[in-house]
Design a protein around this motif. Structure first.
Motif, PDB file in Angstrom:
ATOM      1  N   LYS A   5      -9.833   1.794  -2.132  1.00 24.26           N
ATOM      2  CA  LYS A   5      -9.112   0.578  -1.755  1.00 24.26           C
ATOM      3  C   LYS A   5      -7.604   0.799  -1.682  1.00 24.26           C
ATOM      4  O   LYS A   5      -6.922   0.252  -0.815  1.00 24.26           O
ATOM      5  CB  LYS A   5      -9.452  -0.540  -2.740  1.00 24.26           C
ATOM      6  CG  LYS A   5     -10.900  -1.003  -2.668  1.00 24.26           C
ATOM      7  CD  LYS A   5     -11.162  -2.142  -3.649  1.00 24.26           C
ATOM      8  CE  LYS A   5     -12.609  -2.592  -3.574  1.00 24.26           C
ATOM      9  NZ  LYS A   5     -12.901  -3.703  -4.524  1.00 24.26           N
ATOM     10  N   LYS A   6      -7.067   1.597  -2.615  1.00 30.58           N
ATOM     11  CA  LYS A   6      -5.628   1.839  -2.613  1.00 30.58           C
ATOM     12  C   LYS A   6      -5.157   2.411  -1.283  1.00 30.58           C
ATOM     13  O   LYS A   6      -4.165   1.969  -0.711  1.00 30.58           O
ATOM     14  CB  LYS A   6      -5.258   2.804  -3.746  1.00 30.58           C
ATOM     15  CG  LYS A   6      -4.943   2.145  -5.074  1.00 30.58           C
ATOM     16  CD  LYS A   6      -4.390   3.193  -6.039  1.00 30.58           C
ATOM     17  CE  LYS A   6      -3.993   2.559  -7.354  1.00 30.58           C
ATOM     18  NZ  LYS A   6      -3.412   3.557  -8.291  1.00 30.58           N
ATOM     19  N   SER A   7      -5.880   3.406  -0.807  1.00 26.27           N
ATOM     20  CA  SER A   7      -5.495   4.072   0.433  1.00 26.27           C
ATOM     21  C   SER A   7      -5.677   3.142   1.633  1.00 26.27           C
ATOM     22  O   SER A   7      -4.822   3.086   2.524  1.00 26.27           O
ATOM     23  CB  SER A   7      -6.323   5.349   0.625  1.00 26.27           C
ATOM     24  OG  SER A   7      -5.863   6.076   1.737  1.00 26.27           O
ATOM     25  N   PHE A   8      -6.776   2.400   1.655  1.00 28.30           N
ATOM     26  CA  PHE A   8      -7.048   1.501   2.781  1.00 28.30           C
ATOM     27  C   PHE A   8      -5.968   0.428   2.896  1.00 28.30           C
ATOM     28  O   PHE A   8      -5.386   0.226   3.972  1.00 28.30           O
ATOM     29  CB  PHE A   8      -8.423   0.848   2.608  1.00 28.30           C
ATOM     30  CG  PHE A   8      -8.787  -0.095   3.719  1.00 28.30           C
ATOM     31  CD1 PHE A   8      -9.313   0.384   4.908  1.00 28.30           C
ATOM     32  CD2 PHE A   8      -8.595  -1.460   3.581  1.00 28.30           C
ATOM     33  CE1 PHE A   8      -9.647  -0.482   5.945  1.00 28.30           C
ATOM     34  CE2 PHE A   8      -8.924  -2.339   4.598  1.00 28.30           C
ATOM     35  CZ  PHE A   8      -9.449  -1.845   5.778  1.00 28.30           C
ATOM     36  N   PHE A   9      -5.666  -0.233   1.806  1.00 28.27           N
ATOM     37  CA  PHE A   9      -4.669  -1.305   1.852  1.00 28.27           C
ATOM     38  C   PHE A   9      -3.251  -0.757   2.008  1.00 28.27           C
ATOM     39  O   PHE A   9      -2.384  -1.439   2.569  1.00 28.27           O
ATOM     40  CB  PHE A   9      -4.774  -2.180   0.600  1.00 28.27           C
ATOM     41  CG  PHE A   9      -5.988  -3.065   0.602  1.00 28.27           C
ATOM     42  CD1 PHE A   9      -6.109  -4.096   1.519  1.00 28.27           C
ATOM     43  CD2 PHE A   9      -7.025  -2.845  -0.289  1.00 28.27           C
ATOM     44  CE1 PHE A   9      -7.230  -4.914   1.533  1.00 28.27           C
ATOM     45  CE2 PHE A   9      -8.162  -3.647  -0.283  1.00 28.27           C
ATOM     46  CZ  PHE A   9      -8.263  -4.686   0.630  1.00 28.27           C
ATOM     47  N   SER A  10      -3.013   0.468   1.554  1.00 26.36           N
ATOM     48  CA  SER A  10      -1.719   1.101   1.800  1.00 26.36           C
ATOM     49  C   SER A  10      -1.509   1.321   3.289  1.00 26.36           C
ATOM     50  O   SER A  10      -0.405   1.118   3.816  1.00 26.36           O
ATOM     51  CB  SER A  10      -1.623   2.442   1.058  1.00 26.36           C
ATOM     52  OG  SER A  10      -1.596   2.248  -0.338  1.00 26.36           O
ATOM     53  N   GLY A  11      -2.570   1.745   3.976  1.00 31.92           N
ATOM     54  CA  GLY A  11      -2.486   1.939   5.421  1.00 31.92           C
ATOM     55  C   GLY A  11      -2.231   0.640   6.159  1.00 31.92           C
ATOM     56  O   GLY A  11      -1.404   0.582   7.080  1.00 31.92           O
ATOM     57  N   ILE A  12      -2.942  -0.421   5.764  1.00 30.68           N
ATOM     58  CA  ILE A  12      -2.740  -1.729   6.398  1.00 30.68           C
ATOM     59  C   ILE A  12      -1.324  -2.228   6.146  1.00 30.68           C
ATOM     60  O   ILE A  12      -0.635  -2.714   7.067  1.00 30.68           O
ATOM     61  CB  ILE A  12      -3.769  -2.747   5.867  1.00 30.68           C
ATOM     62  CG1 ILE A  12      -5.203  -2.310   6.212  1.00 30.68           C
ATOM     63  CG2 ILE A  12      -3.482  -4.138   6.421  1.00 30.68           C
ATOM     64  CD1 ILE A  12      -5.491  -2.233   7.692  1.00 30.68           C
ATOM     65  N   LEU A  13      -0.859  -2.109   4.904  1.00 30.32           N
ATOM     66  CA  LEU A  13       0.494  -2.546   4.554  1.00 30.32           C
ATOM     67  C   LEU A  13       1.537  -1.762   5.342  1.00 30.32           C
ATOM     68  O   LEU A  13       2.518  -2.336   5.850  1.00 30.32           O
ATOM     69  CB  LEU A  13       0.718  -2.360   3.050  1.00 30.32           C
ATOM     70  CG  LEU A  13       2.103  -2.748   2.515  1.00 30.32           C
ATOM     71  CD1 LEU A  13       2.328  -4.243   2.678  1.00 30.32           C
ATOM     72  CD2 LEU A  13       2.237  -2.343   1.039  1.00 30.32           C
ATOM     73  N   TYR A  14       1.344  -0.450   5.452  1.00 28.62           N
ATOM     74  CA  TYR A  14       2.280   0.398   6.189  1.00 28.62           C
ATOM     75  C   TYR A  14       2.378  -0.061   7.643  1.00 28.62           C
ATOM     76  O   TYR A  14       3.489  -0.200   8.192  1.00 28.62           O
ATOM     77  CB  TYR A  14       1.827   1.853   6.117  1.00 28.62           C
ATOM     78  CG  TYR A  14       2.730   2.807   6.856  1.00 28.62           C
ATOM     79  CD1 TYR A  14       3.827   3.380   6.221  1.00 28.62           C
ATOM     80  CD2 TYR A  14       2.500   3.140   8.188  1.00 28.62           C
ATOM     81  CE1 TYR A  14       4.670   4.265   6.892  1.00 28.62           C
ATOM     82  CE2 TYR A  14       3.329   4.008   8.874  1.00 28.62           C
ATOM     83  CZ  TYR A  14       4.415   4.570   8.226  1.00 28.62           C
ATOM     84  OH  TYR A  14       5.242   5.431   8.895  1.00 28.62           O
ATOM     85  N   LEU A  15       1.234  -0.291   8.285  1.00 30.14           N
ATOM     86  CA  LEU A  15       1.232  -0.708   9.693  1.00 30.14           C
ATOM     87  C   LEU A  15       1.909  -2.059   9.872  1.00 30.14           C
ATOM     88  O   LEU A  15       2.689  -2.254  10.826  1.00 30.14           O
ATOM     89  CB  LEU A  15      -0.198  -0.752  10.217  1.00 30.14           C
ATOM     90  CG  LEU A  15      -0.900   0.601  10.395  1.00 30.14           C
ATOM     91  CD1 LEU A  15      -2.362   0.404  10.768  1.00 30.14           C
ATOM     92  CD2 LEU A  15      -0.195   1.428  11.464  1.00 30.14           C
TER      93      LEU A  15
END
Length: 476
Positions: A5-15
């Motif tokens: 989850k950390k990586s997935f939401f980090s990617g969404i937040l980054y975009l």
């Protein structure tokens, strides 16, 4: 399939953050030269944000994806960084000499959208969970090491001979003549020799429990690659060098202390001077070792080696600019044909016997099409490839950004698999992953068909040797 989850939401937040920031910059309607400077600030912050979120989400500050993103950034935005931060001390801003201000601003803006899409997608791709349990290797570690040594023995002599010929031509004639010889030599033999690099990369990982042996293999490859750069063939060797550095640092059991860091930094500066000097040496009239030494000394003592290299590597950004501002303004996208035609590179091209694979692969090289179309500046015709440029060339602006997301997902998954394979010593999986790391890194300034064969040929030759070895061992 489970998701980190950390990586997935980090990617969404980054975009979300990066896209909103870039859209706000566009809404400001700034004058081109001012907009370029602000875009340079934003691009650097995007790079730092990726590193921070990657560390937060994965726990690693150093994975293959980090290497790839750093290379992607430097090769595409190196000259923009010079313009934004160093134009007072480094006045040669090459892209402003090749295009007008507004086109440069527009082109870098579109390229940046592709860049942040790839970065965000990598974080999302790395969220895919990897099952740490895997099928045991068919052979023991010692057996795999023997197979790797056989692989090196049957391929490295070919590479040495070809590299020495290339170096000789460069020293006695010119760097351009050496490059021409390489491009016209049967690529089936060239890439057969390059398979040895897979062997040395595996040898570095296999010797992780013996630091002295691992270090010696690593230093040998670094020295070999740097010497071969004297022939003027730099970019692909930089890609190979970075992958070797990554594998060594990731698998080395010896902790890095302050003195080691200082030594690595000093060695890195010397290496950068070496790499930059090869560019001048290609056009030098005096092709002697003393002349090359003077070139290196010049970059160490007179020129700013870091900015000079940033300038040279940043030429890749012009290829993307040429696609966006030149090709797409008068032509339709290539509709993915570069990748379809590039798949034929897997078939060996044998002169006078089997030539159609090479002919088809050559038609997939979009940089040649750009040269023939007349969209390039008369001052810079001999451009290289570009991963980002190839995306836009094939799919247009919107399509290029969409497929940048797809490509980022692939890189993220591959990076995660590499980390897991290195942690679990899954050597047979690394046989397939390391060639992709070589190919994926150099693809930043190459084209798909130019290196895809490396992903297939090396593992297949390893499997062939493995089967012969396995049958022989079973028979014995």
């Amino acid at each position: 399939m489970w998701v980190r989850k950390k990586s997935f939401f980090s990617g969404i937040l980054y975009l979300l953050i990066t896209f909103c920031t870039c859209l706000v910059l566009q809404a400001c309607k700034l004058e081109a030269l001012v907009g370029l400077r602000y875009l340079g600030y934003i691009c650097l912050l995007e790079l730092i944000a990726f590193f921070v979120l990657h560390k937060y989400s994965s726990g690693y500050s150093f994975e293959y994806s980090v290497i790839f993103v750093l290379v992607l950034f430097v090769f595409n935005f190196g000259q923009l960084m010079i313009y934004t931060f160093f134009r007072e001390i480094y006045h040669h801003v090459r892209f402003l000499l090749l295009m007008n201000d507004s086109n440069a601003y527009y082109g870098f803006t579109i390229m940046n959208f592709a860049f942040i899409t790839i970065c965000g997608a990598i974080l999302i791709g790395e969220s895919k969970g990897i099952n740490k349990k895997y099928k045991n290797n068919d052979l023991s570690k010692s057996d795999i090491k023997k197979i790797v040594k056989i692989l090196i023995a049957v391929t490295f002599p070919v590479k040495v001979i070809l590299d020495l010929v290339t170096l000789y031509i460069s020293l006695t004639v010119s760097g351009s003549a050496a490059r021409l010889w390489v491009n016209t030599f049967p690529n089936v033999i060239l890439y057969y020799g390059k398979i040895s690099l897979l062997g040395f990369a595996l040898l570095i990982v296999l010797n992780r429990d013996n630091y002295k042996k691992q270090r010696n293999v690593f230093l040998f490859m670094v020295a070999y690659i740097l010497i071969m750069m004297m022939s003027g063939i730099r970019s692909e060797n930089v890609g190979y060098l970075l992958v070797f550095v990554f594998l060594f640092l990731f698998t080395s059991e010896k902790k890095v202390n302050v003195l080691s860091v200082l030594f690595i930094v000093a060695a890195g500066i010397v290496a950068l001077a070496f790499i930059s000097a090869t560019g001048d040496f290609r056009v030098a009239t005096d092709k002697s070792f003393s002349s090359f030494g003077e070139c290196v000394s010049k970059y160490l003592l007179e020129k700013n080696v870091l900015l000079s290299l940033l300038d040279t590597l940043g030429d890749t950004g012009y290829t993307g600019q040429s696609v966006i501002n030149g090709w797409l303004s008068i032509n339709k996208p290539f509709m993915g044909k570069s990748y379809i035609l590039g798949l034929f590179s897997v078939i060996p091209n044998i002169p006078y016997i089997l030539t159609f694979p090479g002919d088809i692969t050559a038609k997939s090289y979009f940089a040649t099409i750009l040269q023939q179309s007349g969209v390039l500046s008369v001052n810079y015709q001999n451009i290289g490839g570009s991963l980002i440029g190839e995306l836009f060339f094939n799919f247009g602006i919107a399509g290029g950004i969409f497929f940048a997301f797809v490509l980022g997902i692939i890189y993220g998954i591959i990076s995660r698999k590499c980390t897991n394979a290195l942690k679990t010593s899954n050597y047979e999986k690394l046989i397939w992953l390391i060639p992709f790391m070589f190919f994926g890194t150099y693809w930043v300034r190459d084209y798909f068909g130019g290196g895809f064969r490396e992903v297939i040929w090396g593992p297949l030759l390893f499997l062939l040797i493995k089967n012969i070895y396995y049958k022989r061992k079973k028979y014995d």
